[in-house]
Design a protein around this motif. Structure first.
Motif, short mmCIF file in Angstrom:
data_model
loop_
_atom_site.label_atom_id
_atom_site.label_comp_id
_atom_site.label_asym_id
_atom_site.label_seq_id
_atom_site.Cartn_x
_atom_site.Cartn_y
_atom_site.Cartn_z
N HIS A 73 0.83 -1.20 0.00
CA HIS A 73 0.00 0.00 0.00
C HIS A 73 0.87 1.26 0.00
O HIS A 73 2.05 1.22 0.32
N HIS A 74 0.24 2.37 -0.35
CA HIS A 74 0.92 3.65 -0.42
C HIS A 74 0.33 4.61 0.60
O HIS A 74 -0.76 4.39 1.15
N ILE A 75 1.05 5.69 0.83
CA ILE A 75 0.53 6.81 1.62
C ILE A 75 0.72 8.07 0.79
O ILE A 75 1.62 8.15 -0.06
N MET A 76 -0.13 9.07 1.02
CA MET A 76 -0.11 10.29 0.22
C MET A 76 0.59 11.40 0.98
O MET A 76 0.19 11.75 2.11
N MET A 77 1.64 11.96 0.38
CA MET A 77 2.32 13.12 0.95
C MET A 77 1.69 14.40 0.38
O MET A 77 1.45 14.49 -0.83
N ARG A 78 1.42 15.36 1.26
CA ARG A 78 0.85 16.64 0.82
C ARG A 78 1.79 17.77 1.20
O ARG A 78 2.18 17.91 2.36
N SER A 79 2.17 18.57 0.21
CA SER A 79 3.10 19.68 0.45
C SER A 79 2.34 20.91 0.93
O SER A 79 1.10 20.95 0.92
#
Length: 273
Positions: A73-79
């Motif tokens: 699975h992935h995780i979402m990085m938010r800038s």
């Protein structure tokens, strides 16, 4: 609540809009990643040319939370500019609320510019997990991966090898430019000591003095992965029982693998991470 604004709009195979709550019998605490939270950068390490390892740790009080990121699975990085990009943790330490990701330095990438501007102690927002992959115990796995995308399959391999109740065989095929660019080289070499792991590394630009630099019994080939290699692997795993295929790499790499497999594997057996 996840909204359309959380989507990066890049048509990702695994989209943030597909995120679903995880149910685990042994932990009823909310997953820390169920909403965007800030994670501090606690380690930065340059691994290879243009590839950096970042270790993140949750900054807020964790008493009533857990950290759950299933393998694959992935995780979402938010800038801070609200750019969103998926990353695949290759290491997760649930007790310390820590995870590690690899970042590929793309000179013209807006997210790369953001990450490269960060220092130890800075915080970054993450949310997830995102993905549909779920390994079935005792189901054999054929893995094809390319470059930094090996991070997506790393925990799939380790979770199987560390599970004494899982007799799945793993047929692992990783593609890199040359010896200098191989990621997790020591780990792949050690995995090949397991009875149920059969791994090969393919190099597109191995060099003339290739064999002099190999480790003892290191399974590395000085050539690209070919269509006949894929066909041979599929035939081998078909002969021993139920299996699945896991792909992790660029779109071009994915298309090459899928086209090489053709109709020899059912679509529901192929997992694209």
């Amino acid at each position: 609540m996840i909204t359309e604004s959380d989507c990066c709009g890049n048509g990702c195979t695994n989209c943030i809009l597909d995120t679903k709550p995880l149910q685990e019998e042994d932990d009823n605490r909310p997953n820390a990643l169920s909403i965007y939270r800030k994670y501090n950068i606690v380690k930065i390490l340059d691994l290879k040319p243009n590839i950096t390892k970042y270790t993140f740790q949750l900054t807020e009080n964790c008493d009533n939370l857990s950290l759950r990121i299933p393998p694959g699975h992935h995780i979402m990085m938010r800038s801070t500019e609200l750019l969103i990009r998926p990353y695949s943790p290759f290491s997760v330490t649930t007790a310390d609320f820590e995870f590690e990701i690899l970042v590929n330095d793309c000179p013209n990438g807006e997210m790369t510019k953001y990450i490269k501007g960060l220092n130890l102690g800075d915080s970054v927002e993450f949310r997830g997990p995102v993905g549909k992959y779920q390994h079935k115990v005792n189901r054999n796995v054929v893995i094809f991966t390319h470059g930094v995308a090996i991070a997506s399959v790393f925990r799939i391999v380790t979770s199987i090898l560390e599970n004494q109740e899982d007799d799945s065989r793993i047929y692992f095929n990783a593609c890199f430019q040359d010896l200098e660019h191989i990621l997790f080289r020591n780990e792949i070499h050690s995995w090949n000591q397991f009875w149920n792991f059969d791994g090969l590394i393919y190099l597109s630009k191995g060099g003339q003095d290739f064999k002099d630099k190999l480790k003892y019994k290191e399974a590395v080939l000085n050539r690209r992965l070919l269509e006949e290699d894929i066909e041979r692997t599929i035939l081998k795993v078909k002969a021993i029982g139920d299996f699945e295929v896991v792909l992790s790499g660029s779109k071009g790499f994915e298309n090459f693998i899928v086209n090489s497999i053709g109709n020899s594997v059912d679509k529901d057996q192929i997992n694209v991470l």
